[in-house]
Design a protein around this motif. Structure first.
Motif, mmCIF file in Angstrom:
data_model
loop_
_atom_site.group_PDB
_atom_site.id
_atom_site.type_symbol
_atom_site.label_atom_id
_atom_site.label_comp_id
_atom_site.label_asym_id
_atom_site.label_seq_id
_atom_site.Cartn_x
_atom_site.Cartn_y
_atom_site.Cartn_z
ATOM 1 N N LEU A 125 0.814 -1.213 0.000
ATOM 2 C CA LEU A 125 0.000 0.000 0.000
ATOM 3 C C LEU A 125 0.846 1.259 0.000
ATOM 4 O O LEU A 125 0.582 2.205 -0.742
ATOM 5 N N CYS A 126 1.898 1.276 0.818
ATOM 6 C CA CYS A 126 2.683 2.489 0.965
ATOM 7 C C CYS A 126 3.672 2.684 -0.172
ATOM 8 O O CYS A 126 4.086 3.817 -0.440
ATOM 9 N N PHE A 127 4.067 1.597 -0.841
ATOM 10 C CA PHE A 127 5.020 1.740 -1.943
ATOM 11 C C PHE A 127 4.352 2.357 -3.164
ATOM 12 O O PHE A 127 5.009 3.018 -3.971
ATOM 13 N N ASN A 128 3.057 2.136 -3.306
ATOM 14 C CA ASN A 128 2.321 2.690 -4.444
ATOM 15 C C ASN A 128 1.785 4.070 -4.056
ATOM 16 O O ASN A 128 0.980 4.199 -3.144
ATOM 17 N N LYS A 129 2.238 5.093 -4.756
ATOM 18 C CA LYS A 129 1.888 6.467 -4.388
ATOM 19 C C LYS A 129 0.391 6.750 -4.539
ATOM 20 O O LYS A 129 -0.168 7.595 -3.834
ATOM 21 N N VAL A 130 -0.275 6.045 -5.468
ATOM 22 C CA VAL A 130 -1.715 6.240 -5.657
ATOM 23 C C VAL A 130 -2.490 5.643 -4.493
ATOM 24 O O VAL A 130 -3.344 6.304 -3.886
ATOM 25 N N THR A 131 -2.210 4.382 -4.156
ATOM 26 C CA THR A 131 -2.944 3.755 -3.053
ATOM 27 C C THR A 131 -2.642 4.448 -1.727
ATOM 28 O O THR A 131 -3.507 4.537 -0.851
ATOM 29 N N THR A 132 -1.421 4.949 -1.577
ATOM 30 C CA THR A 132 -1.103 5.694 -0.357
ATOM 31 C C THR A 132 -2.042 6.883 -0.195
ATOM 32 O O THR A 132 -2.616 7.107 0.875
ATOM 33 N N LYS A 133 -2.220 7.643 -1.267
ATOM 34 C CA LYS A 133 -3.091 8.820 -1.200
ATOM 35 C C LYS A 133 -4.539 8.423 -0.908
ATOM 36 O O LYS A 133 -5.235 9.092 -0.131
ATOM 37 N N LEU A 134 -5.005 7.351 -1.526
ATOM 38 C CA LEU A 134 -6.374 6.898 -1.272
ATOM 39 C C LEU A 134 -6.565 6.519 0.192
ATOM 40 O O LEU A 134 -7.582 6.862 0.815
ATOM 41 N N TRP A 135 -5.585 5.816 0.763
ATOM 42 C CA TRP A 135 -5.681 5.409 2.156
ATOM 43 C C TRP A 135 -5.555 6.609 3.100
ATOM 44 O O TRP A 135 -6.258 6.684 4.107
ATOM 45 N N ILE A 141 -6.517 12.135 6.561
ATOM 46 C CA ILE A 141 -5.240 12.841 6.637
ATOM 47 C C ILE A 141 -5.035 13.619 5.335
ATOM 48 O O ILE A 141 -5.022 13.025 4.250
ATOM 49 N N ASP A 142 -4.864 14.922 5.428
ATOM 50 C CA ASP A 142 -4.697 15.751 4.238
ATOM 51 C C ASP A 142 -3.434 15.370 3.471
ATOM 52 O O ASP A 142 -2.381 15.131 4.062
ATOM 53 N N ALA A 276 -1.148 12.931 12.889
ATOM 54 C CA ALA A 276 -1.236 12.345 11.550
ATOM 55 C C ALA A 276 -0.292 11.159 11.429
ATOM 56 O O ALA A 276 -0.632 10.134 10.810
ATOM 57 N N SER A 277 0.905 11.260 12.010
ATOM 58 C CA SER A 277 1.865 10.155 11.977
ATOM 59 C C SER A 277 1.329 8.948 12.733
ATOM 60 O O SER A 277 1.425 7.799 12.258
ATOM 61 N N ARG A 278 0.770 9.197 13.904
ATOM 62 C CA ARG A 278 0.211 8.095 14.695
ATOM 63 C C ARG A 278 -0.943 7.430 13.951
ATOM 64 O O ARG A 278 -1.036 6.196 13.883
ATOM 65 N N ARG A 279 -1.827 8.252 13.373
ATOM 66 C CA ARG A 279 -2.975 7.714 12.657
ATOM 67 C C ARG A 279 -2.535 6.896 11.436
ATOM 68 O O ARG A 279 -3.101 5.838 11.151
ATOM 69 N N ALA A 280 -1.510 7.375 10.739
ATOM 70 C CA ALA A 280 -1.010 6.635 9.581
ATOM 71 C C ALA A 280 -0.361 5.325 10.007
ATOM 72 O O ALA A 280 -0.590 4.275 9.393
ATOM 73 N N PHE A 281 0.457 5.353 11.054
ATOM 74 C CA PHE A 281 1.153 4.144 11.499
ATOM 75 C C PHE A 281 0.160 3.074 11.935
ATOM 76 O O PHE A 281 0.272 1.901 11.558
ATOM 77 N N VAL A 282 -0.843 3.495 12.717
ATOM 78 C CA VAL A 282 -1.840 2.541 13.221
ATOM 79 C C VAL A 282 -2.813 2.130 12.107
ATOM 80 O O VAL A 282 -3.103 0.951 11.916
ATOM 81 N N GLY A 283 -3.311 3.111 11.346
ATOM 82 C CA GLY A 283 -4.319 2.825 10.331
ATOM 83 C C GLY A 283 -3.807 1.994 9.182
ATOM 84 O O GLY A 283 -4.540 1.152 8.633
ATOM 85 N N GLY A 300 1.017 27.963 5.601
ATOM 86 C CA GLY A 300 0.716 27.203 6.806
ATOM 87 C C GLY A 300 -0.021 25.904 6.584
ATOM 88 O O GLY A 300 -0.366 25.224 7.558
ATOM 89 N N GLY A 301 -0.266 25.511 5.317
ATOM 90 C CA GLY A 301 -0.930 24.243 5.045
ATOM 91 C C GLY A 301 -0.012 23.067 5.318
ATOM 92 O O GLY A 301 1.186 23.118 5.015
ATOM 93 N N LEU A 302 -0.552 22.008 5.893
ATOM 94 C CA LEU A 302 0.217 20.802 6.189
ATOM 95 C C LEU A 302 -0.372 19.625 5.436
ATOM 96 O O LEU A 302 -1.585 19.397 5.461
ATOM 97 N N TYR A 303 0.500 18.870 4.773
ATOM 98 C CA TYR A 303 0.082 17.679 4.033
ATOM 99 C C TYR A 303 1.017 16.521 4.379
ATOM 100 O O TYR A 303 2.238 16.711 4.454
#
Length: 343
Positions: A125-135, A141-142, A276-283, A300-303
Motif C-alpha cells: 500500500l505504501c510503496f504505491n503512491k496512488v494507493t497511499t493517497k487513497l488510504w 489525513i490531508d 497524523a503520523s500516529r494515525r497513519a502508522f496505526v491505520g 501554513g498548510g500541512l500535508y
C-alpha cells in the motif's frame, strides 16, 4: 556459518541467527547495500546475534559476500557450499522491489520466518503512491492535490496538461518506485510529454502532483520496547536550484542540508504532525519502523506526503539520526525487536 545451529532458548544466550538480505537488483540496489552496511555494523557487535549476509540480484538469486550462491528454503535453512544454517530472523535491507513492495515479506511469511519491518499488505500500500493517497484520504489525513493517470494515451495526457495549466508546475511521479525514483519536476508544457514517458517506463500508473512551495519535514515512527515512538520532525532543505532528487538524497556530496529537529514550528503544527503520523502508522498497520514525510506550505498548510516503510540508513540518512536524537540507541532498538520476535 555453523552447521550446529539451535533454536534460541529464552533462558540462555544461544545466538540468534539473523540473515541480512540486501541489494535487490533494482534502481536502489547500491543504496540498499549501504543501508545493509549500517545495519551490519550495529548487529555484529551484539553478543547473542550471529549474522549472515546475502546479496540478492534482479532474479532473486542470493550470493554470499565472497560470491558463493546461497539458497533460503521453506525449512528455514540457508544453504551454500559450506553447509546449512538455520535462519531465525531476517532483516530485508532492500529499498524498492522486492523489499518495500511486500514480495519478500510474503515469501518470509510462507516460510514462517519473522522479519524486520512492515508486513506485505502495508508495504504494498505504501510503496504505491496512488494507493497511499487513497488510504490517507480514507484515514482523514490531508495530502497534496494530484491527478492520477492510468496510461500514456491522449485522454490521460490531457488531464496532465490541464493540471499543469491550472497549477503552473507539477511533479510527475512513477507510482510504484522509491520515494525519489521516477520523479520529475515539470514547469513547461514541452517538458511534460518527456517526463510522462519516462515515468510510464517505470510504472503502469503515474501521479501528477501539484508543485507546492514547501518545507520538507520528516518524522521517524518506530516501535521501541513495545511503545510507538514518533520523533519531532526533522527538516530537509534542498538546494534552491533543484528538488530533492534520488541522486541528491543519497550522494555523499549532496548539497541538501538536514536538520534533525525542524525549527520555528508552532505547537499546533507539531501536534498535527504527531497525530497524523500516529494515525497513519496505526491505520496502515505498519510494523517496527517507518519514515513519514510532510509538506508545510508558505501559507501554513500541512500535508502528509508519503510513508516510507523502509527508509534509508546511510551515513546521511534521517531515520537513524532522528532515532538517536530521540535518545534511543539503534543497536538496542533493533536487537530488542529481534529478541522479541524470536524468543
Amino acid at each position: 556459518m555453523s552447521m550446529n545451529s539451535r533454536v534460541p532458548n529464552p533462558e540462555s544466550r544461544v545466538p540468534i541467527n539473523v540473515l541480512l538480505i540486501c541489494g535487490g537488483g533494482g534502481s536502489e540496489h547500491d543504496v540498499s547495500l549501504r543501508t545493509a552496511d549500517f545495519i551490519q555494523r550495529h548487529l555484529e557487535a551484539v553478543d547473542d546475534i550471529s549474522l549472515a549476509r546475502a546479496e540478492m540480484d534482479g532474479n532473486g538469486r542470493l550470493t554470499a559476500p565472497d560470491g558463493r550462491e546461497r539458497r533460503l528454503g521453506q525449512d528455514r535453512m540457508l544453504r551454500d557450499d559450506n553447509g546449512a544454517w538455520e535462519v531465525h530472523y531476517v532483516v530485508p535491507s532492500i529499498h524498492g522491489y522486492p523489499g518495500e513492495t511486500g514480495d519478500l515479506q510474503s515469501q518470509l511469511e510462507l516460510f514462517g520466518i519473522p522479519y524486520y519491518g512492515c508486513g506485505p499488505e502495508a508495504s504494498k500500500l505504501c510503496f504505491n503512491k496512488v494507493t497511499t493517497k487513497l488510504w490517507l484520504s480514507a484515514l482523514g489525513i490531508d495530502n497534496s492535490p494530484y491527478q492520477f493517470l492510468c496510461s500514456n494515451e491522449p485522454e490521460e495526457i490531457a488531464k496532465a496538461t490541464m493540471a499543469l495549466q491550472q497549477w503552473g508546475a507539477v511533479f510527475v511521479k512513477a507510482s510504484n518506485q522509491g520515494s525519489s525514483v521516477g520523479c520529475y519536476k515539470v514547469t513547461a508544457k514541452e517538458e511534460l510529454q518527456r517526463a510522462l514517458a519516462r515515468a510510464f517506463e517505470l510504472s503502469p500508473y503515474v501521479l501528477v502532483e501539484k508543485c507546492l512551495k514547501v518545507r520538507e519535514l520528516e518524522v521517524a515512527a518506530y516501535t521501541y520496547e513495545g511503545e510507538l515512538i514518533i520523533t519531532p520532525p526533522g527538516e530537509v532543505c534542498a538546494p534552491s536550484d533543484t528538488f530533492y532528487s534520488y541522486e541528491e538524497k543519497y550522494a555523499e556530496g549532496s548539497r541538501a542540508v538536514t536538520h534533525v529537529e525542524a525549527q520555528g514550528l508552532s505547537n499546533a503544527q507539531l501536534g498535527w504532525i504527531r497525530e497524523a503520523s500516529r494515525r497513519a502508522f496505526v491505520g496502515l498497520q505498519l510494523k517496527d519502523l517507518s519514515r513519514i514525510d510532510f509538506f508545510l506550505t508558505d501559507d501554513g498548510g500541512l500535508y502528509l506526503n508519503e510513508v516510507n516503510t523502509f527508509p534509508g540508513m546511510t551515513s546521511i540518512s534521517m531515520f537513524p539520526k532522528m532515532l538517536e536524537n530521540a535518545g534511543h540507541d539503534f543497536s538496542r532498538y533493533l536487537t530488542s525487536l529481534i529478541r522479541a520476535a524470536v524468543r
